[in-house]
Design a protein around this motif. Structure first.
Motif, mmCIF file in Angstrom:
data_model
loop_
_atom_site.group_PDB
_atom_site.id
_atom_site.type_symbol
_atom_site.label_atom_id
_atom_site.label_comp_id
_atom_site.label_asym_id
_atom_site.label_seq_id
_atom_site.Cartn_x
_atom_site.Cartn_y
_atom_site.Cartn_z
ATOM 1 N N GLY A 82 81.629 77.850 21.062
ATOM 2 C CA GLY A 82 80.356 77.658 21.591
ATOM 3 C C GLY A 82 80.892 77.503 23.380
ATOM 4 N N LEU A 101 68.892 82.834 24.546
ATOM 5 C CA LEU A 101 70.241 83.089 25.094
ATOM 6 C C LEU A 101 70.553 85.012 25.549
ATOM 7 C CD1 LEU A 101 72.235 79.786 24.707
ATOM 8 C CD2 LEU A 101 71.352 80.446 26.678
ATOM 9 N N HIS A 151 70.793 73.711 24.656
ATOM 10 C CA HIS A 151 71.690 74.217 23.845
ATOM 11 C C HIS A 151 72.387 73.275 22.845
ATOM 12 C CE1 HIS A 151 72.458 77.669 20.863
ATOM 13 N NE2 HIS A 151 73.843 77.932 20.641
ATOM 14 N N THR A 210 66.451 78.647 20.511
ATOM 15 C CA THR A 210 67.712 78.924 21.743
ATOM 16 C C THR A 210 68.229 80.054 22.475
ATOM 17 O OG1 THR A 210 69.092 76.858 21.393
ATOM 18 C CG2 THR A 210 67.372 76.654 22.683
ATOM 19 N N GLY A 211 69.148 80.048 20.567
ATOM 20 C CA GLY A 211 70.764 81.258 20.886
ATOM 21 C C GLY A 211 69.801 82.214 21.377
ATOM 22 N N GLN A 221 67.661 74.987 17.413
ATOM 23 C CA GLN A 221 69.295 75.507 18.727
ATOM 24 C C GLN A 221 69.413 77.369 17.865
ATOM 25 O OE1 GLN A 221 71.576 74.866 19.824
ATOM 26 N NE2 GLN A 221 73.182 74.542 18.819
ATOM 27 N N SER A 232 75.089 75.328 33.499
ATOM 28 C CA SER A 232 74.480 75.994 33.773
ATOM 29 C C SER A 232 73.943 76.784 34.440
ATOM 30 C CB SER A 232 72.818 76.152 32.885
ATOM 31 O OG SER A 232 72.253 74.712 33.005
ATOM 32 N N ARG A 262 80.717 80.182 26.277
ATOM 33 C CA ARG A 262 80.873 79.813 27.703
ATOM 34 C C ARG A 262 81.864 79.810 28.592
ATOM 35 N NH1 ARG A 262 76.645 79.201 31.097
ATOM 36 N NH2 ARG A 262 78.218 80.423 32.726
ATOM 37 N N ALA A 286 67.562 77.266 28.425
ATOM 38 C CA ALA A 286 68.072 77.227 27.404
ATOM 39 C C ALA A 286 69.812 77.237 27.353
ATOM 40 C CB ALA A 286 67.840 78.744 27.068
ATOM 41 N N GLN A 287 70.499 76.775 28.215
ATOM 42 C CA GLN A 287 72.075 77.154 27.963
ATOM 43 C C GLN A 287 72.453 75.877 27.631
ATOM 44 O OE1 GLN A 287 74.793 78.478 31.502
ATOM 45 N NE2 GLN A 287 73.263 80.558 31.727
ATOM 46 N N ARG A 342 78.706 83.369 16.600
ATOM 47 C CA ARG A 342 77.171 84.029 16.195
ATOM 48 C C ARG A 342 77.605 83.913 14.473
ATOM 49 N NH1 ARG A 342 73.842 88.919 17.632
ATOM 50 N NH2 ARG A 342 75.509 89.832 16.985
ATOM 51 N N ALA A 370 72.749 70.987 19.631
ATOM 52 C CA ALA A 370 74.188 71.079 19.658
ATOM 53 C C ALA A 370 74.420 69.430 18.795
ATOM 54 C CB ALA A 370 74.831 72.183 19.460
#
Length: 352
Positions: A228, A310, A323, A306-307, A303, A32, A232, A319-320, A262, A327
């Protein structure tokens, strides 16, 4: 003596599991903060065991020196890919001109990556200790020692892959494999800890329905982590396209992969709601199954938070990192729950 060594193995193993979660968090911070290239070489950092703190500590030709080393390593990696039939990828690596662009020295990024490597080395040391003490179970359950040895080999491969991640400028699919291998190493540690914990004790299983739902929830969580990672990677490509600017537009330009990520998150939530209901019905509140399920739900809630951060706050780095470690914690809790549903200690996991 044997009992003491067995207890020591369990303590070392649980410490290793904690360190692996810390390592995943450190990796998330590196990613991040864009510190992946903070150390241009591996396993040392700028040719040192303790990296420099100022550019004046480096020779004037340090950029050319490390670019040359990366090119050499990439050529060797490309030859390996040719052997396994990945000629197209090998060609892309050989022709990738981005590795010829030297990284500017940044003390903050260098030390962020260096700390990540130190935590990795510490985790490796504890995995080695796990192998040593795992042989105390050799007569009762050889799986513990065999899997501990295999995990150490896997860590060695993971370390080599980490060097490739650095030398290839963080090629997308290698980063994904790197993350999935980290989960595999974590899962083996959790498994050997569980087998050691139930060794010599009376065990019982759970209903097939609960077991199948848990297995489905775990599979979807792994899929979610893989998606995820791809999100990224896509965002990294978008960020490079915008040269680090227009941060608020990165997600919108990420394409369908973000939408898929999502959608799978919704499926993760649905499966875990169903599983939570089954666990509450089948086990009392003091059972390890309910405790693990409650912990999983707490992690899923965080989670989701934080999603949202983001999505609506232009990908804040904190937050990255949170996250990705959340997970991993969800994965770890679900996997341990699965093991305890399949074979839990009688008297501690009491059904209603």
């Amino acid at each position: 003596m044997s009992t003491a060594r067995k207890n020591r193995f369990q303590k070392i193993n649980i410490t290793t599991i904690v360190l692996l979660f810390v390592l995943i968090l450190a990796g998330g911070v590196v990613r991040s903060s864009g510190s992946g290239m903070g150390c241009p070489d591996w396993p040392k950092c700028f040719g040192r065991y303790i990296p420099p703190t100022d550019i004046s500590d480096l020779p004037k030709d340090y950029k050319q020196k490390y670019v040359a080393k990366r090119v050499e390593k990439n050529q060797r990696f490309a030859k390996t890919l040719d052997v396994f039939g990945y000629s197209d990828l090998a060609k892309r690596i050989r022709e990738d001109r981005s590795i010829l662009v030297p990284e500017e020295f940044n003390a903050g990024k260098t030390w962020t990556e260096y700390i990540n490597r130190v935590i990795g080395a510490l985790s490796g040391f504890f995995l080695l200790l796990s192998v040593v003490f795992s042989f105390s179970y050799w007569k009762t359950d050889k799986r513990i020692a065999i899997l501990s040895i295999f995990n150490l080999v896997l860590v060695g491969f993971q370390a080599w892959l980490g060097s490739i991640v650095v030398s290839t400028n963080l090629i997308a699919w290698i980063v994904t494999v790197h993350m999935l291998l980290a989960l595999a190493i974590l899962a083996i540690c959790i498994y050997t800890y569980h087998v050691a914990r139930i060794s010599g004790k009376s065990t019982s299983g759970s209903s097939p329905l609960v077991y199948v739902i848990t297995l489905a929830a775990l599979f979807v969580s792994i899929l979610q982590i893989a998606f995820g990672t791809e999100v990224r990677e896509k965002i990294d490509a978008v960020a490079n396209h915008f040269q680090g600017g227009y941060r608020k537009d990165w997600i919108t330009n990420a394409g369908e992969i973000f939408q898929h990520h999502r959608d799978i998150a919704i499926l993760v939530l649905i499966l875990n709601v169903a599983l939570f209901a089954l666990i509450r019905k089948g086990f009392n509140r003091h059972s390890i199954q309910q405790q693990l399920m409650s912990f999983t739900f707490l992690m899923i809630t965080l989670q989701i938070v934080t999603g949202i951060l983001l999505s609506y706050l232009a990908l804040p780095p904190v937050a990255q990192a949170a996250h990705i470690v959340l997970a991993s914690l969800i994965f770890g809790a679900q996997f341990y729950l699965l093991l305890n549903l399949f074979q839990g200690v009688k008297g501690r996991e009491v059904s209603r």
